[in-house]
Scaffold this active site. Structure first.
Site, PDB file in Angstrom:
ATOM      1  N   GLU A 129      51.955  -4.168  26.463  1.00  0.00           N
ATOM      2  CA  GLU A 129      52.321  -2.797  26.821  1.00  0.00           C
ATOM      3  C   GLU A 129      53.653  -2.672  27.566  1.00  0.00           C
ATOM      4  O   GLU A 129      54.307  -1.630  27.480  1.00  0.00           O
ATOM      5  CB  GLU A 129      51.200  -2.199  27.688  1.00  0.00           C
ATOM      6  CG  GLU A 129      49.859  -2.087  26.983  1.00  0.00           C
ATOM      7  CD  GLU A 129      49.881  -1.122  25.819  1.00  0.00           C
ATOM      8  OE1 GLU A 129      50.668  -0.144  25.862  1.00  0.00           O
ATOM      9  OE2 GLU A 129      49.135  -1.345  24.845  1.00  0.00           O
ATOM     10  N   SER A 181     -11.437  20.695  32.557  1.00  0.00           N
ATOM     11  CA  SER A 181     -12.449  19.979  33.333  1.00  0.00           C
ATOM     12  C   SER A 181     -11.887  18.865  34.202  1.00  0.00           C
ATOM     13  O   SER A 181     -12.579  18.345  35.074  1.00  0.00           O
ATOM     14  CB  SER A 181     -13.517  19.394  32.403  1.00  0.00           C
ATOM     15  OG  SER A 181     -14.340  20.413  31.896  1.00  0.00           O
TER      16      SER A 181
END
Length: 861
Positions: free
Chosen positions: A112, A388
């Site tokens: 780079e 229940s």
């Protein structure tokens, strides 16, 4: 005419003079060049000052952007990384400069910005070289941005390519070089640049693409990574392996040209073919979404003034109680379509499950639903009707807590089937049943009767202690069967049952154990609140014993059995669709616990209508519990439920005789009594009690060892009453008395058979021989039995209703008026069924109650 030539000559002279004036002398050239140079220098100085000052200004104003957001990490109970909390712009894990190998740094500089260590942010030499190449090629073929400029663009600027943006980029680059060292700039750069697949930063890229730490990267891997920033989506080895390999070769050639590697190293690194790591799918799948979402919610709560965005990019390390074995078991079974009912369309039957260790409150695993998406609907926190499964919380738990009721207490509701206008029905009908049997078979009348006895207020208060606060509209008997206004969440049900499992002590559900920041400083450490004794240990123990029978043969939750002790309860709620006559359900539950863990399972549809109802009832929820928990707990040491001190054991009564009969035989002037022995007749004798019309109390007439006896001491005109009890001398227990029978002896004279007279002397004239046993021939009478000896009996608590079992299916129909219900039929037994009625102080059916349940009711508190 002579004047005209003269004027023409004058004009020509003037033009010549003008030409002479425009001619630049050497001196003029000197001054022109001098002032031009001065002007250029001044402009350059102004431009430089502008660039520098502008860059410094931007850097100062936006200094916070230099602080790289770092993805926070969530760890499981073993300290292993589960996932990173990636943000759209911060999918990264930062690396320190010392973590980066020199070869890695050299590779990026070679690729780079080869003059990175020589320039001051702007490389004029590279700019000139790039311009020359562009002119020769008549197009832009080479960029000239330095690493510092790329960092400036990445942090502070947009991607536009205007002159002003490029000038600003340069100014920021110069400012960065003035403020930070080359090492710091390179570190910032490598932690920020994108690597495709949503990955930012070199450390995350190494982990994702190679499953490696930075220090373990090989040359070919370094070159692959160094080639990606130019075009991350094109050059990453997953999207395009061939382009990635070609780009890697370019990077290796650059490194070779700069004498960073040898030719042999270059050739070997070029030849390697990329293979994705074995765990790549796990990295891509974003695992355990519901659990992770819950952790994030909890983290935001425990860290003051923390937003979710700040949490995600703050680089926090969040340690949790997530149990990978349990979570994987949950994920596996919830991904299996065979565990759920098939839908008629695209709306799937849904489910939710939560597992927690009730010994310390740590949440082990969680399923928010099938095909759960990140930040989706977590059904663990969605309220549904419990049916229940609510009976232990609001009816039987409060009853046991009073100390007046036990699992063996007999509930006899033969005389009471309605409570005001509320008449819950159940397939078992009315009759005597123990509380344990009532919960095993999920009988409705028994649960309603019990709540009516202990009082609605006490039931609501008990539920509140377990973490469930009911609405004001819930002050009615329908809550005994799970008919609630707002419902409850699976998390609430798991927490409530955990109290039973934990000996009656409070449990604090949580996922996070500690949180550390990037400086390894703890910002949160979980400290459990002081445990509270919410119910008596005896209550928790008795309830556990009762609910263990639910998984036994004939119970409603047999599918939940695993290879260790489990107590639990099923539950269903009616569909509640007006005009829809069906025994199908809206919700199906199983909530249960082993000695170590508690889990709650819910199944149903997000939106219930005629096409989207549950037909298999609670059997499938129980089966899901069993399948998951068997796998989830394979590494958990087995233990047993611990009985607290002071537990009363059931006192079994001596079984009474049956078929007691008494008849007067006139021809023999006696009363003949007979009965049938009880089943447990070993060691049993029988006491016959008698009372004549002149006596006020019964007394023992005779002790017998056979099942018949005659009373020959009756007199004409008298009336006699008899009853029989079985007596176990070894345990000193009498059974309950048989029914009492009354015999009237007629007034008529009774013919008493003439007994032969024994002569005073034998025929031979000799006296009978007196036995030499010290009795002188006298018979010792049997000592009388004390008539005041107490008889041990147990008085039933009263009348009540019944409730329905159903190991497989808790079905029934909703109704109105007197609350009648048509029971359904389960997969392996009778079903839970109920229905709300309407009336003053009783029930208004909501259609959201258990099949054994009602909508809303009012009754005796």
């Amino acid at each position: 005419m002579a004047e005209q030539p003269r004027r023409s000559k004058q004009k020509e002279q003037k033009r010549g003079t003008a030409k002479k004036k425009k001619r630049m002398t050497p001196r003029k050239w000197f001054f022109a060049l001098f002032f031009t140079a001065v002007f250029a220098v001044v402009c350059g100085i102004i431009g430089y000052l502008f660039i520098t000052l502008n860059g410094e200004r931007i850097l100062t104003e936006q200094a916070d952007k230099l602080v790289l957001g770092e993805a926070s990490i969530i760890y499981d109970v073993n300290g292993k990384e589960v996932t990173k909390l990636y943000d759209a712009s911060a999918n990264r894990e930062n690396a320190e400069f010392d973590e980066m190998p020199k070869l890695l740094l050299d590779a990026f500089v070679a690729t780079e910005d080869q003059r990175f260590y020589e320039h001051s942010g702007i490389d004029f030499f590279s700019i000139g070289r790039a311009v020359v190449k562009d002119v020769i090629a008549r197009s832009k073929v080479e960029g000239a941005s330095t690493i510092t400029q790329q960092l400036a663009k990445n942090i502070f600027l947009t991607a536009d390519k205007t002159f002003f943006r490029k000038a600003t980029e340069a100014s920021i680059a110069v400012a960065l070089e003035n403020k930070y060292s080359k090492q710091e700039i390179l570190t910032l750069y490598l932690n920020r640049i994108p690597f495709g697949k949503g990955i930012y930063g070199i450390k995350g890229a190494a982990d994702y693409y190679f499953d490696k730490d930075l220090k373990d990267l090989k040359l070919w891997q370094i070159a692959t990574l160094a080639g990606m920033p130019k075009a991350p989506n094109r050059y990453n080895p997953i999207n395009d392996p061939e382009s990635s390999m070609a780009r890697r070769a370019v990077i290796l050639k650059l490194m070779y040209d700069q004498k960073l590697i040898t030719q042999q190293e270059m050739e070997e690194a070029k030849a390697v073919v990329y293979e994705p790591p074995a765990n790549l799918e796990e990295k891509k799948s974003d695992p355990y979404k519901a659990y992770i979402d819950y952790v994030i919610e909890e983290a935001v709560k425990v860290i003051p003034n923390m937003t979710e965005e700040e949490l995600r990019i703050g680089g926090y390390r969040i340690y949790t109680s997530l149990n990978p074995t349990a979570q994987q078991a949950v994920e596996k079974e919830f991904a299996d379509d065979d565990n759920f009912e098939k839908s008629t369309d695209d709306q799937k039957a849904q489910g939710a499950m939560i597992i927690m260790d009730h010994r310390d409150g740590t949440i082990q695993a969680m399923a928010g639903g099938r095909d759960y998406v990140r930040k989706g609907l977590n059904r663990v926190e969605v309220k549904r009707q419990p049916g229940s499964a609510f009976k232990p919380i609001v009816s039987y738990g409060p009853a046991l807590e009073t100390g007046d009721y036990y699992p063996w207490t007999v509930i006899n509701q033969e005389q009471q089937k309605c409570f005001g206008d509320y008449c819950p029905r159940d397939p078992h009908g009315a009759g005597a049943v123990s509380m344990q049997q009532a919960i095993k078979e999920s009988r409705n009348l028994a649960a309603v009767w019990m709540l009516n006895e202990v009082g609605i207020n006490n039931g609501i208060a008990f539920a509140k202690k377990l973490g469930i606060e009911l609405a004001p509209e819930d002050r009615n008997l329908a809550i005994a069967l799970g008919g609630l206004t707002n419902g409850v969440t699976p998390l609430q049900m798991a927490e409530a049952y955990s109290v039973f499992a934990n000996g009656g002590k409070s449990v604090d559900p949580h996922t996070i154990t500690k949180i550390e920041n990037t400086s390894n400083k703890k910002v949160f450490t979980y400290r459990a609140p002081q445990a509270k004794q919410l119910m008596k240990p005896e209550t928790a123990w008795y309830m556990t014993q009762m609910m263990q029978t639910v998984l036994e043969s004939g119970g409603t939750g047999t599918g939940a059995r695993i290879d260790r002790p489990v107590a639990g309860k099923t539950g269903t709620s009616q569909h509640g669709i007006p005009g829809f006559n069906s025994s199908a359900n809206r919700d199906a539950w199983f909530v249960g616990y082993s000695p170590e863990w508690t889990a709650a399972v819910w199944m149903g549809y997000d939106i219930t209508d005629k096409q989207h109802v549950i037909k298999k009832s609670s059997s499938q929820a129980a089966a899901m519990f069993g399948k998951v928990m068997k796998q989830a707990m394979k590494n958990v040491k087995k233990s047993s439920f611990q009985q607290p001190s002071g537990i009363k054991q059931e006192v079994k009564e001596q079984t009474a005789v049956t078929n007691f009969n008494a008849v007067f035989l006139a021809d023999q002037a006696k009363v003949q009594l007979s009965w049938t022995a009880p089943e447990d007749s070993k060691g049993v004798t029988y006491r016959v009690y008698r009372k004549d019309s002149s006596e006020s109390e019964f007394s023992v007439f005779v002790d017998a060892i056979t099942t018949s006896v005659d009373d020959m001491s009756v007199f004409p005109g008298m009336t006699y009453q008899y009853y029989v009890v079985a007596y176990n001398a070894e345990e000193d227990k009498e059974s309950k008395a048989s029914e009492s029978i009354t015999i009237e002896v007629p007034e008529t004279e009774v013919d008493i058979p003439e007994q032969p007279m024994e002569p005073d002397t034998p025929d031979d004239g000799e006296l009978p021989e007196i036995p030499n046993d010290g009795t002188n021939g006298e018979v010792t009478p049997t000592p009388p039995v004390d008539p005041n000896q107490p008889v041990e009996t147990e008085t039933p608590p009263g009348d009540g209703g019944t409730d329905s079992p159903g190991p497989g299916n808790d079905n029934g129909n909703n109704g109105n008026g007197n609350g009648s219900v048509d029971p359904g039929q389960g997969a392996d037994g009778p079903v839970e069924s109920t229905d709300p009625g309407t009336g003053d102080g009783t029930v208004t059916g909501k259609g959201t109650t258990d099949k054994n349940d009602a909508g809303s009711a009012g009754g005796k508190a």
